[in-house]
Write an enzyme that holds these catalytic residues in place. Structure first.
Site, PDB file in Angstrom:
ATOM      1  CB  ALA A 194      63.516  71.697  22.617  1.00 14.72           C
TER       2      ALA A 194
ATOM      3  CG  HIS B 226      65.207  66.983  22.323  1.00 14.52           C
ATOM      4  ND1 HIS B 226      65.382  66.508  23.600  1.00 14.52           N
ATOM      5  CD2 HIS B 226      65.621  68.267  22.329  1.00 14.52           C
ATOM      6  CE1 HIS B 226      65.873  67.488  24.346  1.00 14.52           C
ATOM      7  NE2 HIS B 226      66.026  68.553  23.602  1.00 14.52           N
TER       8      HIS B 226
ATOM      9  CG  ASN C 245      60.588  71.369  31.212  1.00 14.00           C
ATOM     10  OD1 ASN C 245      59.693  70.953  31.931  1.00 14.00           O
ATOM     11  ND2 ASN C 245      61.487  72.238  31.628  1.00 14.00           N
TER      12      ASN C 245
END
Length: 183
Positions: A71, A165, A136
């Protein structure tokens, strides 16, 4: 014909192993892959945190272990920054309430239905212990940056529909601000 009756046989007969299970099985898969000299793609990158001996075993083995960017966009910039001495790095992960595993939030403070609730602030390894199925990205950032001082913030935000994020990184040569939103 390559038919396998066990995970060990599957690894032995494969040219490449793609781990897509969860962090707690990563070490077992990598050890077997080293034994059978089979390359591995690890998706549950958090499973490598605090596995110093395993990381040394990987370095001295003849296999390749691939850690995809997942991501995180701009992973090449983060790797480049790692060579110029990172001074500061912060990851803020925001998720809608349904974006976090129930077990991750069940032992935390009451979550507001109207505003952001910070569930965690701390290191990557602490974040992984508390949120193994949700963080992760932090592990990927740790391995790409080689910076052990990453500050991680995990928050629930009922006003968003996507996982977000935000990476803020500063090295001697560069400042990076990366924002990724995904479902």
């Amino acid at each position: 014909s390559k038919i396998a009756n066990s995970l060990e046989q599957l690894i032995e007969k494969s040219d490449l192993v793609l781990e897509a299970a969860e962090g707690k099985i990563v070490e077992h898969i990598i050890k077997k892959s080293i034994y059978y000299k089979t390359d591995v793609v690890v998706l549950s990158i958090g499973g490598l945190i605090a596995k110093r001996k395993l990381l040394k075993d990987i370095e001295s083995s003849c296999i390749n272990v691939y850690l995809p960017s997942g991501a995180i966009a701009g992973i090449d910039g983060i790797v480049a920054a790692s060579f110029s001495g990172i001074k500061r790095c912060m990851l803020t992960t925001s998720k809608p309430p349904q974006g976090l595993a129930v077990s991750s939030i069940s032992n935390h403070k009451k979550i507001s239905k109207t505003k952001k609730t910070i569930l965690f602030q701390g290191s990557v390894s602490q974040a992984y212990k508390l949120f193994p199925k949700n963080i992760n990205v932090a592990a990927t950032l740790l391995f790409a940056s080689k910076f052990s001082g990453i500050k991680v913030v995990i928050q629930v935000d009922p006003k968003i529909k996507t996982n977000t994020h935000q990476i803020n990184l500063e090295s001697k040569e560069v400042k990076l601000n990366i924002l990724v939103e995904n479902t």
